[in-house]
Design a protein around this motif. Structure first.
Motif, PDB file in Angstrom:
ATOM      1  N   ARG A  34       0.836  -1.203  -0.092  1.00  0.00           N
ATOM      2  CA  ARG A  34      -0.019  -0.062   0.055  1.00  0.00           C
ATOM      3  C   ARG A  34       0.838   1.369   0.013  1.00  0.00           C
ATOM      4  N   ARG A  35       1.873   1.270   0.937  1.00  0.00           N
ATOM      5  CA  ARG A  35       2.917   2.368   0.889  1.00  0.00           C
ATOM      6  C   ARG A  35       3.412   2.632  -0.537  1.00  0.00           C
ATOM      7  N   HIS A  38       1.142   4.441  -2.772  1.00  0.00           N
ATOM      8  CA  HIS A  38       1.125   5.814  -2.451  1.00  0.00           C
ATOM      9  C   HIS A  38       2.295   6.548  -2.809  1.00  0.00           C
ATOM     10  N   ASP A  39       3.273   6.142  -2.518  1.00  0.00           N
ATOM     11  CA  ASP A  39       4.737   6.711  -3.085  1.00  0.00           C
ATOM     12  C   ASP A  39       4.660   6.775  -4.633  1.00  0.00           C
ATOM     13  N   ALA A  41       2.142   7.056  -6.635  1.00  0.00           N
ATOM     14  CA  ALA A  41       1.151   8.050  -7.073  1.00  0.00           C
ATOM     15  C   ALA A  41       1.760   9.677  -6.916  1.00  0.00           C
ATOM     16  N   ARG A  42       2.604   9.749  -5.684  1.00  0.00           N
ATOM     17  CA  ARG A  42       3.228  10.779  -5.521  1.00  0.00           C
ATOM     18  C   ARG A  42       4.140  11.274  -6.740  1.00  0.00           C
ATOM     19  N   GLU A  47      -3.490  11.782  -8.345  1.00  0.00           N
ATOM     20  CA  GLU A  47      -4.099  11.441  -7.054  1.00  0.00           C
ATOM     21  C   GLU A  47      -4.567  10.047  -7.010  1.00  0.00           C
ATOM     22  N   LEU A  48      -5.121   9.556  -5.837  1.00  0.00           N
ATOM     23  CA  LEU A  48      -5.501   8.269  -5.738  1.00  0.00           C
ATOM     24  C   LEU A  48      -7.030   8.431  -5.356  1.00  0.00           C
ATOM     25  N   VAL A  51      -8.074   3.476  -2.687  1.00  0.00           N
ATOM     26  CA  VAL A  51      -7.363   2.202  -2.652  1.00  0.00           C
ATOM     27  C   VAL A  51      -7.994   1.289  -1.846  1.00  0.00           C
ATOM     28  N   ALA A  75      -5.959   0.037  -6.789  1.00  0.00           N
ATOM     29  CA  ALA A  75      -6.258   1.650  -6.894  1.00  0.00           C
ATOM     30  C   ALA A  75      -6.517   2.336  -7.952  1.00  0.00           C
TER      31      ALA A  75
END
Length: 80
Positions: A34-35, A38-39, A41-42, A47-48, A51, A75
């Protein structure tokens, strides 16, 4: 290189598109997967919108007290 691969995939995913990330590596916990999403996407400047952890597959049972080896996260990728 998981976050890099996910970042590249997010760059070509249309807004509202879905990206399925999965691993069957026992040493990668769901939280790390999951991290990485998110990383990524950044890093991709995206944007997400959502998830979601997918259910554990019955054909990859977990050892008692452990996460299953097979983990999947879906996602929904938003706008840049």
């Amino acid at each position: 290189d998981l976050a890099k691969v996910l970042s590249l995939a997010m760059q070509i995913t249309a807004p509202g598109g879905r990206l399925l990330a999965s691993t069957n590596h026992r040493k990668i916990p769901r939280s790390k997967l999951r991290r990485a999403i998110h990383d990524a996407a950044r890093d991709a400047g995206r944007e997400l919108w959502q998830v979601k952890d997918l259910p554990d597959p019955v054909d990859f049972p977990a050892e008692p007290g452990e996460e299953p080896a097979m983990k999947s996260v879906l996602a929904t990728v938003g706008k840049a």
